[in-house]
Enzyme design. Structure first.
Site, PDB file in Angstrom:
ATOM      1  N   ASN A   1       0.880  -1.166   0.000  1.00  9.89           N
ATOM      2  CA  ASN A   1       0.000   0.000   0.000  1.00  9.89           C
ATOM      3  C   ASN A   1       0.918   1.217   0.000  1.00  9.89           C
ATOM      4  O   ASN A   1       1.492   1.564   1.022  1.00  9.89           O
ATOM      5  CB  ASN A   1      -0.889  -0.021   1.255  1.00  9.89           C
ATOM      6  CG  ASN A   1      -1.728   1.248   1.372  1.00  9.89           C
ATOM      7  OD1 ASN A   1      -1.737   2.078   0.471  1.00  9.89           O
ATOM      8  ND2 ASN A   1      -2.430   1.397   2.485  1.00  9.89           N
TER       9      ASN A   1
ATOM     10  N   LYS B   1       0.191   4.226  -0.267  1.00  3.61           N
ATOM     11  CA  LYS B   1      -0.432   5.441   0.297  1.00  3.61           C
ATOM     12  C   LYS B   1      -0.145   6.624  -0.639  1.00  3.61           C
ATOM     13  O   LYS B   1      -0.088   6.440  -1.848  1.00  3.61           O
ATOM     14  CB  LYS B   1       0.063   5.664   1.730  1.00  3.61           C
ATOM     15  CG  LYS B   1      -0.142   4.400   2.581  1.00  3.61           C
ATOM     16  CD  LYS B   1       0.023   4.632   4.044  1.00  3.61           C
ATOM     17  CE  LYS B   1      -0.226   3.317   4.787  1.00  3.61           C
ATOM     18  NZ  LYS B   1      -0.145   3.463   6.230  1.00  3.61           N
TER      19      LYS B   1
ATOM     20  N   HIS C   1      -9.673   1.490   5.146  1.00  3.06           N
ATOM     21  CA  HIS C   1      -8.353   1.676   5.765  1.00  3.06           C
ATOM     22  C   HIS C   1      -8.478   2.675   6.918  1.00  3.06           C
ATOM     23  O   HIS C   1      -9.261   3.618   6.836  1.00  3.06           O
ATOM     24  CB  HIS C   1      -7.348   2.183   4.725  1.00  3.06           C
ATOM     25  CG  HIS C   1      -5.942   2.147   5.239  1.00  3.06           C
ATOM     26  ND1 HIS C   1      -5.445   3.131   6.055  1.00  3.06           N
ATOM     27  CD2 HIS C   1      -4.961   1.222   5.098  1.00  3.06           C
ATOM     28  CE1 HIS C   1      -4.196   2.820   6.385  1.00  3.06           C
ATOM     29  NE2 HIS C   1      -3.878   1.668   5.812  1.00  3.06           N
TER      30      HIS C   1
ATOM     31  N   GLU D   1      -6.809   5.104   7.771  1.00  7.03           N
ATOM     32  CA  GLU D   1      -6.632   6.521   7.419  1.00  7.03           C
ATOM     33  C   GLU D   1      -7.914   7.085   6.808  1.00  7.03           C
ATOM     34  O   GLU D   1      -8.197   8.271   6.924  1.00  7.03           O
ATOM     35  CB  GLU D   1      -5.419   6.665   6.496  1.00  7.03           C
ATOM     36  CG  GLU D   1      -4.121   6.497   7.297  1.00  7.03           C
ATOM     37  CD  GLU D   1      -3.003   5.758   6.596  1.00  7.03           C
ATOM     38  OE1 GLU D   1      -2.971   5.733   5.348  1.00  7.03           O
ATOM     39  OE2 GLU D   1      -2.145   5.186   7.301  1.00  7.03           O
TER      40      GLU D   1
ATOM     41  N   GLU E   1      -5.521  -4.243  10.821  1.00  5.21           N
ATOM     42  CA  GLU E   1      -4.498  -3.209  10.915  1.00  5.21           C
ATOM     43  C   GLU E   1      -4.729  -2.393  12.179  1.00  5.21           C
ATOM     44  O   GLU E   1      -5.487  -1.411  12.165  1.00  5.21           O
ATOM     45  CB  GLU E   1      -4.562  -2.275   9.703  1.00  5.21           C
ATOM     46  CG  GLU E   1      -4.292  -2.965   8.381  1.00  5.21           C
ATOM     47  CD  GLU E   1      -3.652  -2.009   7.373  1.00  5.21           C
ATOM     48  OE1 GLU E   1      -2.666  -2.416   6.752  1.00  5.21           O
ATOM     49  OE2 GLU E   1      -4.109  -0.867   7.240  1.00  5.21           O
TER      50      GLU E   1
ATOM     51  N   GLY F   1       2.548   2.693  10.786  1.00  5.23           N
ATOM     52  CA  GLY F   1       3.561   3.746  10.646  1.00  5.23           C
ATOM     53  C   GLY F   1       4.275   4.099  11.941  1.00  5.23           C
ATOM     54  O   GLY F   1       4.971   5.104  12.010  1.00  5.23           O
TER      55      GLY F   1
ATOM     56  N   SER G   1       3.346  -1.643  10.442  1.00  5.30           N
ATOM     57  CA  SER G   1       4.798  -1.719  10.660  1.00  5.30           C
ATOM     58  C   SER G   1       5.403  -3.076  10.301  1.00  5.30           C
ATOM     59  O   SER G   1       6.331  -3.537  10.975  1.00  5.30           O
ATOM     60  CB  SER G   1       5.153  -1.326  12.100  1.00  5.30           C
ATOM     61  OG  SER G   1       4.791   0.024  12.338  1.00  5.30           O
TER      62      SER G   1
HETATM   63  P1  13P Z   1       2.982   0.760   7.640  1.00  2.00           P
HETATM   64  O1  13P Z   1       3.505  -0.543   7.070  1.00  2.00           O
HETATM   65  O2  13P Z   1       3.725   1.956   7.115  1.00  2.00           O
HETATM   66  O3  13P Z   1       2.869   0.699   9.133  1.00  2.00           O
HETATM   67  O4  13P Z   1       1.489   0.929   7.072  1.00  2.00           O
HETATM   68  C1  13P Z   1       0.599  -0.125   7.229  1.00  2.00           C
HETATM   69  C2  13P Z   1      -0.628   0.146   6.463  1.00  2.00           C
HETATM   70  O5  13P Z   1      -1.413   1.018   6.797  1.00  2.00           O
HETATM   71  C3  13P Z   1      -0.873  -0.672   5.255  1.00  2.00           C
HETATM   72  O6  13P Z   1      -2.146  -0.490   4.747  1.00  2.00           O
END
Ligand code: 13P
Length: 257
Positions: free
Chosen positions: A9, A11, A100, A102, A172, A178, A218
């Site tokens: 992903n 982002k 997600h 976010e 997640e 992150g 992560s």
């Molecule tokens: P990270 O791997 O940067 O923690 O992000 C995870 C994520 O949100 C994948 O969709």
């Protein structure tokens, strides 16, 4: 046996030149070691939507699949800034990440909206990856299970017995995204087992065995093996560590047992 899915992903990162270079690097790594994609795993990349055409081109002839990070539930209409399922389909998109954290927390997407998107994806035969996860506060209050099960129940509203096998889930935990703080394999396995339990309860054993549940938060080349070797962890949804060819290539080649 469920194939593991290693999914990137991206982002809101990279521009087309960087994306093309990353994919070239990744394909060189994976093609050189073709055992990396031998039978027991699949690989998917979800770029920002504006880069889907460029990434589709860069992936031509590759077994790496193309995903989207979000979509609207309607086929077309007055929805400024949105992307529809038929648009995604026309570029060969096979998977879409929905719900997600976010989108839930930054853009305020509700379970109801996410559910509409899940149903739309299934209707268009795009594999929805329905994300669930508790916040830091919910985790500390011991409410993780309650939160993810509620998100799952609401996200699955109206998903038929026929359709459920065509979707995936992702756990997640928001506090792990992150942050460099990964859920332990045991913590993740326990939540994944409970999510699978819901599929078993609402559908049946065959469907529960079919639905893949990814872990995200992560994930790195260093911790991926211990996570995805757990029986109920069917792969990883990777953010930060998917933005470099060498680190994502190592994740793709993770040990699965
Ligand atoms: P990270 O791997 O940067 O923690 O992000 C995870 C994520 O949100 C994948 O969709």
């Amino acid at each position: 046996m469920r194939k593991k899915l290693l999914a990137a992903n991206w982002k809101m990162n990279l521009v087309p030149t960087e994306a093309r270079a990353l994919i070239a690097g990744l394909r060189a790594e994976i093609d050189r070691d073709s055992a990396a994609l031998a039978g027991d795993r699949e690989v998917m990349i979800a770029p920002p939507s504006i880069m889907i055409p460029a990434v589709a081109q860069a992936l031509a002839g590759s077994s790496i699949m193309l995903g989207a990070q979000n979509m609207h539930f309607d086929d077309k209409g007055a929805f400024t800034g949105e992307i529809s399922p038929p648009m995604l389909k026309s570029y060969g998109v096979t998977h879409v990440i929905l719900g997600h954290s976010e989108h839930r927390h930054v853009f305020g997407e509700s379970d109801e909206l996410i559910n509409k998107k899940v149903l739309a994806a299934l209707k268009h035969r795009i594999i929805p990856i329905l994300c669930v996860g508790e916040t830091h506060e919910e985790h500390d209050a011991g409410r993780a299970l309650e939160v993810v099960l509620r998100q799952l129940e609401r996200g699955l509203e109206g998903v038929s017995h026929e359709a459920i096998g065509g979707m995936m889930l992702a756990y997640e935990p928001v506090w792990a995204i992150g942050s460099g703080r990964t859920a332990t394999p045991a913590q993740a396995e326990s939540i994944h087992g409970a999510l699978r339990g819901v599929i078993l309860e609402r559908y049946d054993r065959q469907r529960a065995d079919l639905v893949r549940i990814l872990y995200g938060g992560s994930v790195t080349a260093d911790n991926v093996d211990s996570l995805i070797s757990k029986p109920d962890i069917d792969g990883a949804l990777v953010g930060g560590a998917s933005l470099k060819a060498d680190s994502f290539a190592r994740i793709v080649k993770a040990r699965t047992h």
